[in-house]
Motif scaffolding. Sequence first.
Motif, PDB file in Angstrom:
ATOM      1  N   LEU A 293       0.808  -1.213   0.000  1.00 48.81           N
ATOM      2  CA  LEU A 293       0.000   0.000   0.000  1.00 48.81           C
ATOM      3  C   LEU A 293       0.847   1.270   0.000  1.00 48.81           C
ATOM      4  CD1 LEU A 293      -2.806  -1.062   2.514  1.00 48.81           C
ATOM      5  CD2 LEU A 293      -2.894  -1.036   0.009  1.00 48.81           C
ATOM      6  N   ASP A 294       2.107   1.160   0.420  1.00 49.41           N
ATOM      7  CA  ASP A 294       2.980   2.330   0.467  1.00 49.41           C
ATOM      8  C   ASP A 294       4.391   1.948   0.005  1.00 49.41           C
ATOM      9  OD1 ASP A 294       4.010   4.845   0.896  1.00 49.41           O
ATOM     10  OD2 ASP A 294       4.002   4.723   3.086  1.00 49.41           O
ATOM     11  N   PRO A 295       4.538   1.586  -1.282  1.00 48.83           N
ATOM     12  CA  PRO A 295       5.858   1.141  -1.754  1.00 48.83           C
ATOM     13  C   PRO A 295       6.928   2.225  -1.647  1.00 48.83           C
ATOM     14  CG  PRO A 295       4.319   1.405  -3.584  1.00 48.83           C
ATOM     15  CD  PRO A 295       3.516   1.506  -2.332  1.00 48.83           C
ATOM     16  N   ALA A 296       6.526   3.498  -1.721  1.00 49.86           N
ATOM     17  CA  ALA A 296       7.524   4.567  -1.618  1.00 49.86           C
ATOM     18  C   ALA A 296       8.206   4.563  -0.261  1.00 49.86           C
ATOM     19  CB  ALA A 296       6.858   5.922  -1.870  1.00 49.86           C
ATOM     20  N   ALA A 297       7.484   4.134   0.774  1.00 52.57           N
ATOM     21  CA  ALA A 297       8.068   4.071   2.114  1.00 52.57           C
ATOM     22  C   ALA A 297       9.172   3.032   2.196  1.00 52.57           C
ATOM     23  CB  ALA A 297       6.984   3.764   3.148  1.00 52.57           C
ATOM     24  N   MET A 298       9.162   2.057   1.268  1.00 53.98           N
ATOM     25  CA  MET A 298      10.214   1.054   1.209  1.00 53.98           C
ATOM     26  C   MET A 298      11.358   1.484   0.289  1.00 53.98           C
ATOM     27  SD  MET A 298       9.501  -1.372   3.274  1.00 53.98           S
ATOM     28  CE  MET A 298      10.756  -2.529   2.734  1.00 53.98           C
ATOM     29  N   GLY A 299      11.243   2.694  -0.254  1.00 58.00           N
ATOM     30  CA  GLY A 299      12.277   3.170  -1.167  1.00 58.00           C
ATOM     31  C   GLY A 299      11.993   2.843  -2.616  1.00 58.00           C
ATOM     32  N   TRP A 300      10.789   2.348  -2.911  1.00 55.93           N
ATOM     33  CA  TRP A 300      10.440   1.958  -4.285  1.00 55.93           C
ATOM     34  C   TRP A 300       9.704   3.104  -4.972  1.00 55.93           C
ATOM     35  CZ3 TRP A 300       7.942  -2.790  -1.642  1.00 55.93           C
ATOM     36  CH2 TRP A 300       8.940  -3.672  -1.211  1.00 55.93           C
ATOM     37  N   LYS A 301      10.351   4.257  -5.098  1.00 56.64           N
ATOM     38  CA  LYS A 301       9.706   5.441  -5.659  1.00 56.64           C
ATOM     39  C   LYS A 301       9.387   5.250  -7.142  1.00 56.64           C
ATOM     40  CE  LYS A 301      11.781   8.619  -2.329  1.00 56.64           C
ATOM     41  NZ  LYS A 301      12.645   9.803  -2.111  1.00 56.64           N
ATOM     42  N   TYR A 302      10.167   4.417  -7.828  1.00 57.55           N
ATOM     43  CA  TYR A 302       9.908   4.172  -9.249  1.00 57.55           C
ATOM     44  C   TYR A 302       8.493   3.657  -9.466  1.00 57.55           C
ATOM     45  CZ  TYR A 302      10.332  -0.810  -8.285  1.00 57.55           C
ATOM     46  OH  TYR A 302      10.131  -2.081  -7.784  1.00 57.55           O
ATOM     47  N   SER A 303       7.981   2.891  -8.486  1.00 59.26           N
ATOM     48  CA  SER A 303       6.651   2.300  -8.626  1.00 59.26           C
ATOM     49  C   SER A 303       5.581   3.390  -8.711  1.00 59.26           C
ATOM     50  CB  SER A 303       6.372   1.373  -7.437  1.00 59.26           C
ATOM     51  OG  SER A 303       5.113   0.762  -7.554  1.00 59.26           O
ATOM     52  N   SER A 304       5.624   4.343  -7.781  1.00 58.12           N
ATOM     53  CA  SER A 304       4.648   5.424  -7.776  1.00 58.12           C
ATOM     54  C   SER A 304       4.801   6.295  -9.014  1.00 58.12           C
ATOM     55  CB  SER A 304       4.817   6.276  -6.518  1.00 58.12           C
ATOM     56  OG  SER A 304       4.631   5.494  -5.354  1.00 58.12           O
ATOM     57  N   THR A 305       6.049   6.557  -9.407  1.00 56.19           N
ATOM     58  CA  THR A 305       6.297   7.392 -10.585  1.00 56.19           C
ATOM     59  C   THR A 305       5.736   6.750 -11.838  1.00 56.19           C
ATOM     60  OG1 THR A 305       8.309   8.267  -9.568  1.00 56.19           O
ATOM     61  CG2 THR A 305       8.088   8.522 -11.952  1.00 56.19           C
ATOM     62  N   TRP A 306       5.993   5.466 -12.004  1.00 53.10           N
ATOM     63  CA  TRP A 306       5.505   4.747 -13.192  1.00 53.10           C
ATOM     64  C   TRP A 306       3.974   4.717 -13.213  1.00 53.10           C
ATOM     65  CZ3 TRP A 306       8.070   2.984 -17.399  1.00 53.10           C
ATOM     66  CH2 TRP A 306       7.389   2.127 -18.268  1.00 53.10           C
ATOM     67  N   MET A 307       3.369   4.452 -12.067  1.00 50.92           N
ATOM     68  CA  MET A 307       1.906   4.418 -11.989  1.00 50.92           C
ATOM     69  C   MET A 307       1.317   5.776 -12.370  1.00 50.92           C
ATOM     70  SD  MET A 307       0.593   1.402 -10.745  1.00 50.92           S
ATOM     71  CE  MET A 307      -0.606   1.508  -9.422  1.00 50.92           C
ATOM     72  N   ARG A 308       1.977   6.844 -11.994  1.00 51.48           N
ATOM     73  CA  ARG A 308       1.465   8.181 -12.279  1.00 51.48           C
ATOM     74  C   ARG A 308       1.679   8.549 -13.744  1.00 51.48           C
ATOM     75  NH1 ARG A 308       4.353  10.433  -8.958  1.00 51.48           N
ATOM     76  NH2 ARG A 308       5.979  11.317 -10.294  1.00 51.48           N
ATOM     77  N   GLU A 309       2.890   8.287 -14.260  1.00 55.11           N
ATOM     78  CA  GLU A 309       3.217   8.713 -15.615  1.00 55.11           C
ATOM     79  C   GLU A 309       2.608   7.813 -16.682  1.00 55.11           C
ATOM     80  OE1 GLU A 309       7.452   8.869 -15.715  1.00 55.11           O
ATOM     81  OE2 GLU A 309       7.577  10.740 -14.538  1.00 55.11           O
TER      82      GLU A 309
END
Length: 421
Positions: A105-121
């Motif tokens: 539910l919060d991959p960015a908190a694990m350091g996986w910022k690419y996941s949120s970026t890809w989902m957004r872009e």
Amino acid sequence: MSELILSIGAARALHLAAQGLLQPRRRKAVKDDVLDAIQRMGLLQIDTINVVARSPYLVLWSRLGGYPPEWLDELLAEGRLFEYWAHEACFIPREDYGLYRHRMLDPAAMGWKYSSTWMRERAGEVAALLAHIRTNGPVRSSDFERSDGKAGAKADAKAGSWWEWKPEKRSLEVLFTSGALMITRRHNFQRVYDLAERVLPDWDDAHMPPLAEVRRRFALQAVKALGVARAGWIPDYHRTRRPHVALAPLVEEGLLLRARVEGWIDPVYIHSDHAGLAGQAAAGGLNATLTTILSPFDPVVWDRRRALELFGFDYRLECYTPAAKRRYGYFTLPVLRRGVLVGRVDAKAHRKSGVFEVKAVFFEPGVRASEALLRDVAQALQRCARWHGCPDVQVGRTEPAELGPRLAGVLGMHSDTQAAA
């Protein structure tokens, strides 16, 4: 109650007992033993390198002996295991799914910022892919042709890094990381992705434990799997991020025991379930008798610092090192012999020809190469080779070099004995 004090040998024995590597099995493995072994470790790291058996299968062989590797695949397909990011990508017992839900539910908190970026872009592409799976069923990355003008799908299957993946593969992995997709099974070891609600239909986020409880349970699970643990070893087991759990309250609650290892300044921690084993270890009652070959991704050695501190074994995997700079070889396998890591082997299974090639055997400095040690190592190599379907074991060089003829002789005698039997 006086504080328990362990010798380094007793600490090793307790660790191996917790990991299921203290003594050889007395009975043939059954399918449930595969799940039991993973539950004991808490997780089973996945790696795709196939020079010998792929790592998860080899880790299980080290503990179970000869078993059908397809049992692991079946447990995943049956939903008794699931895949997610734990220590690394891992097979995990189904009952622990809720412990990893916060990461999804919060991959960015694990350091996986690419996941949120890809989902957004790439929101439109991701949504289309999800709709395709919902309508047409499970997919593999290889079901999609490249559409980005790069190398073909076959080359993509060999690509290792995120940036070399085709867009559909990246979207599949992002949806997997976010928990929208799960791995329903593997086909030729390729992931097959499906909707999470189809793979785990009974899950409800209302069952998700609070994050503080998750951190406690991860710490307790890590200590139990390790048998004996320094505080600094615990976060690595599940790759937990700060803030780390305070261990003193767990000791006060009686969930953990505090002990000492001779020669170490800091305390070690033992799970209360292992209190009896710890007492046996301190009294010299845990006798390590198993000799086996380990995967580079076995929990015993995946934390290189811990392997050095506990076993005095300075180990690194050199498959990512340029060939000219390798000291030991591409994919060296640690050799565990009666509670000690005595060496490493650079091996390759040639399944079509039935040859298990041991390119090199390196014994650790200071190891006394007795006939008993050579016999134990030779028998472990033979067992590993037979499990690979490679009855012919061929040994190249050894260090020290003078051990080569002796090891080859022991291997030959053991092979003759097996043939006669």
